[in-house]
Design a protein around this motif. Structure first.
Motif: not given
Ligand SMILES: C[N+](C)(C)CCCC=O
Ligand SMILES: NC(=O)c1ccc[n+]([C@@H]2O[C@H](COP(=O)([O-])OP(=O)(O)OC[C@H]3O[C@@H](n4cnc5c(N)ncnc54)[C@H](O)[C@@H]3O)[C@@H](O)[C@H]2O)c1
Length: 483
Positions: A152-153, A156, A160, A282-284, A438, A440, A446
Motif C-alpha cells: 500500500n505504501y 514510504q 521508514w 491503510v493498516c491504521s 491517520n 503519521a 508508529f
Molecule cells: C501514513 N499512513 C497513512 C497512516 C499510513 C501508514 C502505513 C499504513 O498503512
C-alpha cells in the motif's frame, strides 16, 4: 519517464538481472495492463545481496554518525526535488491517486531520511559513575537488517525502514511486495547518488519464497516486516529460531469513537480519512466507527452527502480523489466482504459494488447497523468498507472498542477534552488520535499493540529497534579476587 526499470534488483550499487527468476509482471491498477516485466530473485541473487550487504555494513558503520547523516539528508533533498516523478511512479505501482501520492509518499520518505539523518550524529551511549569505577555504554548497529514491505505504501515503507537502519550504521536488504516492486528501486538509486557506499542498501524482488531465506540466513541480524498478521506470525517464528531482532508492523481493525458532542463536520471528515484514503488500504484505518446514538442519523446523512463529492477515476488526473484498489485479488476480497455484510443484515448506506470499467475500481462503501459479531466488524478488510456501530455510554464503547485482537490505532472525536484523554488512555492501541485520524509524522512513534505488532517505526524510538547497547565496566583500582 521510464516505468520499466533497468533490471529487477539493485545490489551493490548497481541494477542486476537474473532472467532465470520467475516472471513478475507489474500491473497498473487503473487499467489492469502490464506496465513492466521483472523477475523474482533466484538463490544466486539472494546470495549476492547478502554477501554485498554484509561486506558493506562494516565500512558504513565505521563512518561517523555525522557523515552517515549527510548522505541520508542529501537523499532526502533529491527525493524532494524529484517528488513529482516519484509520485507518478508510486501511482503506477499502487493505483493511488496522484493527488495523494504527491503529498504523502515520497515526501514522507524524505521526512524519514531527513529526520534520521539529523539524529545519526547524536547517537551516543552514556557514562555511569560508580564511585571510582565507571561504566560507559556504546550504541552499536545490529548489522544486516532485512526490510519486507506491503503493497500500500511502497516508497514510504522502504524509507521508514531504511532511514533508521542506515542512520544507526546497519546495512539493509529490502524486499518490496511482489505486487509493487518499482518504487524501492528508485530509492536505492537515489541513495547511491547521495553518496551511500555500494551494498549498504539493496533491493531484491519476489514474494514469500524470497523473503523466507533472507530471514533464516545466519548473516542477517534483524527483520522488519510490514504486512498482515498471518505473515507476521510466520516471519516472527522464523526470526525466533536464531533470536533475531524484529519489528512487526501488522494489520488492524481500529475503532473510531464519535461522541454526540463532537463537531459533526470534523467527525465526518475524520471518518472519511479513516476509511477511504488510499481506497481504504491503510493498516491504521478506523474501520469500526462507533457513533453515539443521538447523532447517528445526522452523521450518516452528512457522510453520504460528502461521499458523493469523491472523484473516482483516472489516478493520474489530479482532480481524482479516489483511485482503484491496488490489485485484483484485494478487490475480490473486498467485494466478498461486502457480500458478507449484506448477508449478515448490515444496512448498506453507500456504495457496495465494483465499477464496470477496466481496472480494480470499487465504490467507497458504508454499512450502518453493524453488530460487534458481524464478520465485517471483526476482520481486517483492507478495502474501502466502513462499518458504523451504535453506542450509548462511554464505558460501553471503551469495552467494545477494545474487544479485538488487533491494537494498531484508535481515534476519538469529542469536544470534551477530559473525556478525550481519558478514553484514549484506555484504548489498547499504539497509534491514537484525538479529533483527527491517520496523521503519521516521522517525529511520532508508529506501531501497534496486541496482534498489530512489535516495536515502533519512526521517532527516536526507532533507534532502539535498529541498534543495541554494549555496556563496558571500567575498574580504576586493583582487582580483589578471593584466591
Ligand atoms: C501514513 N499512513 C497513512 C497512516 C499510513 C501508514 C502505513 C499504513 O498503512
Ligand atoms: N502496521 C503497518 O504499518 C502496516 C502498513 C501497511 C500494511 N500493513 C498490513 O499489511 C497487510 C497488507 O499488505 P500485504 O497484503 O502485502 O501483506 P502480506 O502479509 O501478504 O505481505 C507482506 C510482505 O510479506 C512478504 N511475505 C509473505 N510471506 C512471507 C514469508 N513467509 N516470509 C517472508 N516474507 C513474506 C510478502 O511478499 C510481502 O512483501 C494488511 O494486513 C495491512 O494492515 C501494515
Amino acid at each position: 519517464m521510464h516505468i520499466q526499470p533497468k533490471a529487477s534488483h539493485f545490489i551493490n550499487g548497481k541494477y542486476v538481472e537474473d532472467t532465470d527468476g520467475t516472471a513478475l509482471p507489474v500491473i497498473y491498477p487503473a487499467t489492469g495492463e502490464t506496465i513492466a516485466h521483472l523477475h523474482e530473485a533466484t538463490p544466486a541473487i539472494i546470495e549476492q545481496a547478502i554477501t554485498s550487504a554484509h561486506r558493506a555494513q562494516q565500512q558504513w558503520a565505521a563512518l561517523s554518525g555525522t557523515e552517515r547523516g549527510r548522505v541520508l539528508r542529501k537523499a532526502a533533498d533529491i527525493i524532494r526535488e524529484r517528488n513529482h516523478d516519484l509520485s507518478v511512479l508510486e501511482t503506477y505501482d499502487t493505483g493511488k491517486p496522484l493527488s495523494e501520492t504527491l503529498v504523502a509518499d515520497a515526501t514522507s520518505g524524505a521526512d524519514a531520511l531527513e529526520y534520521f539523518g539529523g539524529l545519526s550524529g547524536s547517537l551516543t551511549g552514556e557514562h555511569i559513575q560508580l564511585g571510582q569505577d565507571w561504566v560507559y555504554t556504546r550504541r552499536e548497529p545490529l548489522g544486516l537488517c532485512v526490510g519486507i514491505g506491503a503493497w500500500n505504501y511502497p516508497t514510504q515503507i522502504a524509507c521508514w525502514k531504511a532511514a533508521p537502519a542506515l542512520a544507526c550504521g546497519n546495512a539493509m536488504i529490502f524486499k518490496p511486495s511482489e505486487t509493487t516492486p518499482l518504487c524501492a528501486l528508485k530509492i536505492a538509486e537515489i541513495l547511491i547518488e547521495a553518496g551511500l557506499p555500494a551494498g549498504v542498501f539493496n533491493v531484491i524482488q519476489g514474494g514469500g519464497p524470497v523473503g523466507a531465506p533472507l530471514i533464516s540466513d545466519a548473516r542477517v541480524n534483524k527483520v522488519s516486516l510490514t504486512g498482515s498478521v498471518p505473515t507476521g506470525r510466520k516471519v516472527y517464528a522464523a526470526a525466533a529460531q536464531d533470536l533475531k531482532h524484529v519489528t512487526m508492523e501488522l494489520g488492524g481493525k481500529s475503532p473510531l469513537i464519535i461522541f454526540d458532542d463532537a463537531d459533526l463536520e470534523n467527525a465526518v471528515g475524520g471518518a472519511i480519512l479513516a476509511n477511504f484514503y488510499s481506497s481504504g488500504q491503510v493498516c491504521s484505518n478506523g474501520t469500526r466507527v462507533f457513533v453515539q446514538k443521538g447523532i447517528k442519523d445526522q452523521f450518516l446523512k452528512r457522510l453520504a452527502k460528502r461521499l458523493k463529492n469523491a472523484v473516482i477515476g483516472d489516478p493520474m488526473d489530479q482532480a481524482t480523489t479516489f483511485g482503484p484498489m491496488a490489485n485484483q485479488a484485494q478487490l475480490q476480497i473486498t467485494l466478498d466482504y461486502i457480500a458478507k455484510g449484506k448477508a449478515e443484515g448490515a444496512r448498506l448506506i453507500y456504495g457496495g459494488g465494483a465499477l464496470d470499467q477496466p481496472g480494480f475500481y470499487i465504490q467507497p462503501t458504508v454499512f450502518a447497523d453493524v453488530n460487534d459479531d458481524m464478520v465485517i466488524a471483526q476482520d481486517e478488510i483492507f478495502g474501502p468498507v466502513m462499518a458504523v456501530l451504535d453506542f450509548e455510554t462511554e464505558d460501553e464503547v471503551i469495552t467494545r472498542a477494545n474487544a479485538t485482537d488487533f491494537g494498531l490505532s484508535a481515534g476519538v472525536f469529542t469536544q470534551n477534552l477530559t473525556r478525550a484523554h481519558s478514553v484514549i488512555a484506555q484504548m489498547e492501541a499504539g497509534s491514537c488520535f484525538i479529533n483527527s485520524y491517520n496523521d503519521a509524522p516521522v517525529e511520532a512513534p508508529f506501531g501497534g499493540m496486541k496482534l498489530s505488532g512489535v516495536g515502533r517505526e519512526n521517532s527516536k524510538e526507532a533507534i532502539n529497534h535498529y541498534s543495541q547497547l554494549k555496556s563496558v565496566y571500567v575498574r580504576m583500582g586493583d582487582v580483589e579476587a578471593p584466591y
